[in-house]
Design an enzyme around this catalytic site. Structure first.
Site, mmCIF file in Angstrom:
data_model
loop_
_atom_site.group_PDB
_atom_site.id
_atom_site.type_symbol
_atom_site.label_atom_id
_atom_site.label_comp_id
_atom_site.label_asym_id
_atom_site.label_seq_id
_atom_site.Cartn_x
_atom_site.Cartn_y
_atom_site.Cartn_z
ATOM 1 N N HIS A 9 0.831 -1.067 -0.398
ATOM 2 C CA HIS A 9 0.318 0.114 0.038
ATOM 3 C C HIS A 9 0.982 1.285 -0.007
ATOM 4 O O HIS A 9 1.685 1.053 0.490
ATOM 5 C CB HIS A 9 -0.872 0.033 0.899
ATOM 6 N N GLU A 40 -6.721 5.184 1.616
ATOM 7 C CA GLU A 40 -6.659 6.113 0.321
ATOM 8 C C GLU A 40 -8.138 6.383 -0.074
ATOM 9 O O GLU A 40 -8.169 7.673 -0.893
ATOM 10 C CB GLU A 40 -6.992 4.314 -0.588
ATOM 11 N N ARG A 82 -6.696 9.984 -0.058
ATOM 12 C CA ARG A 82 -6.782 10.401 -1.718
ATOM 13 C C ARG A 82 -7.878 11.008 -2.785
ATOM 14 O O ARG A 82 -8.167 12.276 -3.303
ATOM 15 C CB ARG A 82 -6.015 10.105 -1.991
ATOM 16 N N ARG A 86 -2.964 1.204 -6.585
ATOM 17 C CA ARG A 86 -1.634 0.945 -5.297
ATOM 18 C C ARG A 86 -0.556 0.409 -5.897
ATOM 19 O O ARG A 86 0.992 1.152 -5.618
ATOM 20 C CB ARG A 86 -2.443 0.096 -4.832
ATOM 21 N N HIS A 139 -0.056 -4.243 2.488
ATOM 22 C CA HIS A 139 -0.765 -4.701 3.054
ATOM 23 C C HIS A 139 -2.120 -5.818 2.558
ATOM 24 O O HIS A 139 -2.769 -5.573 3.444
ATOM 25 C CB HIS A 139 -1.493 -3.000 2.338
ATOM 26 N N HIS A 140 -1.862 -6.447 1.431
ATOM 27 C CA HIS A 140 -3.213 -7.480 1.581
ATOM 28 C C HIS A 140 -1.691 -8.240 0.791
ATOM 29 O O HIS A 140 -1.400 -8.346 -0.478
ATOM 30 C CB HIS A 140 -3.901 -6.882 0.298
ATOM 31 N N ARG A 185 -4.606 -5.419 -6.445
ATOM 32 C CA ARG A 185 -6.368 -5.554 -5.074
ATOM 33 C C ARG A 185 -6.354 -3.727 -5.520
ATOM 34 O O ARG A 185 -5.686 -2.879 -5.099
ATOM 35 C CB ARG A 185 -6.423 -6.259 -4.170
#
Length: 588
Positions: free
Chosen positions: A384, A397, A400, A421, A521-522, A561
């Site tokens: 991220h 996010e 932004r 991302r 992040h993921h 993602r």
């Protein structure tokens, strides 16, 4: 004279607790015993404690009050007012051992010692995986039987458990942590859904095909398109489902990679994750779902025909035992906090910070691999772009999306803030200092409630003018950048980087900046599943009775993602996995 603890006022208890601690009581348990007896906390027979510690925590609240009563607005940091919600007191306050300040699993608060901080520390009850104890539990056979077991109490797990229960199945939901929520509890963005009443009310034109195209493009076309289409087609029903359980999903924002506003979130700017988890906790309680905390599933047990027979669960107080079930749903999340897995699957990320909950250790992947499950995209991890630099705090996010601009250390924009991302992360790492600033004004703070939390955590630089903010942060070109951006926003066209949506300018003081850098992040890949959420074996055949949903799975997001698709994933596929698991159990 000994006084039963439950008879004391909150003030008296706290005063006595402080005095006793300073006088040398060796533990919280000893304090309660001195005040009354072991029955102050425990039910008879003394020593028989449920893994979830429900009775003990009820006793805590009967005596001290709930978190709302304990909240103290005069404190610089109030540990009883947390986004984690109404969690067990024993998550932090350990009766017979040293307390643990759970907030600092993610944060780095400078706090005074907790009461009884000098108590003896003990090894974590779940520090090891005892293979001998696991095998003994299997050899002994099941001590309990149910229709459906769900492993992991985040959004995917709760949705699966509630869905299965509503379908008529007997369900047990196991969670290894002392509180529920998982990574979902930390979600700050929203739920991407298409053709909802919220979109229709705002006159937003959208379509299932657009949703699928955006997700596939964001995932570099490595997604399983069939799964993506299911997520898109059932996303509106997912919003309706959450609302039927009590959630508010009325606000709409636009996330990176999406062509229109489709990220649904609570009105008022609250973080989506805590709100959804709070809603699901209450729904599970209303539906009488059997939720058991401090219960780590350590083995999937198979019948001779390779179908699911049950699990071996390790309870904090109950030890190792086998629980039989017709079907199991894995909803354990990813491996974003498992350094060994990260170093193995993506060595270049080995030293990168992570925004994940400490529970995201890849347990479900390990459980599934042990019985021959297939993996997909397992080595793909999403960074991220906007994690608070030198922290583990995600800057959503949607900050932004609502209107913040992103600049380098000189104060220059270098990419569209609404890009995906992976591209934003790559662009930041190409800047000379490999970090960036998000810059915004009071207009955004008024629209985005969670930003106040960043201020509370001491993450924001603040000034009355753009020039003053530039001086504080060293961003020498910031005034010129802000002037240019405000001009683009007024004209409705970003001539520098083609940002398509500019809802706010930067004109209302005070002005703010937060330092950000990419972090884990993921985890994109995981257990391979069918369209019916069945876990697939190495020959791509379903393992009978085994289902999975959420971040433990792969295929939905491809190599990257889009923001807002994780919650959609957990709700849509959590519901589907629960329903399919219940149907399998009914037909067996």
């Amino acid at each position: 004279m000994k006084i039963k603890l439950s008879c004391l006022s909150v003030a008296a208890v706290l005063m006595s607790l402080s005095a006793t601690a300073s006088a040398g009581a060796d533990s919280l348990a000893q304090f309660h015993a001195d005040m009354g007896s072991c029955e102050s906390c425990h039910a008879k027979p003394i020593g028989k404690v449920a893994d979830s510690e429900t009775h003990e925590n009820t006793q805590c609240k009967e005596c001290h009050g709930g978190y709302e009563e304990l909240a103290n607005s005069e404190l610089e940091f109030d540990p009883h007012s947390s986004h984690l919600g109404d969690i067990n007191c024993s998550s932090c306050h350990k009766a017979h051992e040293q307390p643990v300040f759970k907030c600092n699993d993610c944060h780095s608060f400078d706090i005074e010692s907790m009461p009884f901080a000098d108590a003896k520390a003990k090894p974590a009850w779940d520090a090891e995986w005892d293979q001998d104890a696991i095998q003994k539990a299997i050899d002994k056979g099941p001590v309990e039987t149910t229709d459906v077991i769900v492993v992991g109490a985040g959004s995917a797990g709760f949705n699966a458990a509630i869905s299965a229960k509503m379908a008529g199945a007997k369900v047990i939901l196991f969670e290894k942590a002392p509180y529920s929520g998982g990574n979902s509890m930390l979600a700050a963005g929203g739920f991407n859904a298409v053709m909802t009443p919220q979109q229709q009310k705002k006159g937003i034109k959208d379509s299932i095909d657009w949703f699928v195209e955006d997700a596939m493009k964001g995932g570099r076309y490595q997604n399983d398109e069939s799964l993506v289409r299911i997520m898109a087609e059932e996303s509106a029903d997912g919003i309706k489902w959450l609302e039927s359980l009590g959630a508010n999903m009325d606000d709409l924002k636009r996330s990176g990679g999406a062509r229109v506003e489709r990220t649904h979130r609570p009105s008022g700017g609250a973080s989506v994750g805590p709100h959804i988890i709070d809603t699901l906790r209450k729904a599970a309680k209303r539906e009488n779902v059997d939720v058991r905390l401090n219960s780590r599933v350590e083995k999937l047990v198979l019948n001779d025909d390779k179908s699911i027979a049950g699990v071996v669960v390790h309870g904090k107080h109950s030890g190792y035992r086998m629980v039989a079930a017709d079907s199991v749903v894995l909803a354990t999340g990813g491996y974003g906090m498992n350094k060994e897995m990260i170093a193995y699957y993506r060595p270049t990320f080995a030293d990168m910070t992570s925004s994940n909950n400490v529970t995201a250790t890849g347990d479900g992947i390990t459980l599934a691999k042990e019985i021959g499950a297939s993996m997909t995209d397992i080595d793909w991890i999403q960074a991220h772009p906007t994690i608070g630099k030198d922290s583990r705090i995600l800057i959503s996010e949607t900050v932004r999306g609502v209107g913040a601009i992103m600049v380098n250390t000189d104060g220059q924009r270098f990419i569209s803030e609404l890009t995906t991302r992976d591209r934003a992360s790559d662009a930041i790492l190409k800047q000379k200092d490999q970090y960036a600033w998000l810059v915004f004004d009071q207009q955004l703070v008024e629209k985005k409630k969670m930003v106040r939390g960043y201020d509370h955590l001491g993450m924001l630089s603040k000034a009355n003018t753009v020039e003053e903010l530039a001086s504080i942060t060293g961003m020498k070109d910031l005034p010129t950048t802000v002037t240019a951006y405000n001009g683009y926003q007024a004209k409705g066209k970003d001539e520098a980087f083609g940002r398509e949506d500019m809802p706010l300018n930067l004109s209302k003081p005070p002005y703010y900046a937060v330092k950000v850098a990419p972090g884990i992040h993921h985890t994109m890949g995981g257990v391979a599943i069918s369209d019916e959420s069945e876990v697939l074996n190495l020959q791509s055949w379903p393992i009978p009775g085994l289902y999975a949903a959420g971040e433990v799975t792969g295929g939905v997001h491809g190599y990257n993602r889009l923001g807002g698709n994780a919650i959609a994933d957990t709700v849509v596929f959590g519901r589907r996995a629960g329903a399919h698991a219940a149907a399998f159990a009914k037909d067996k």
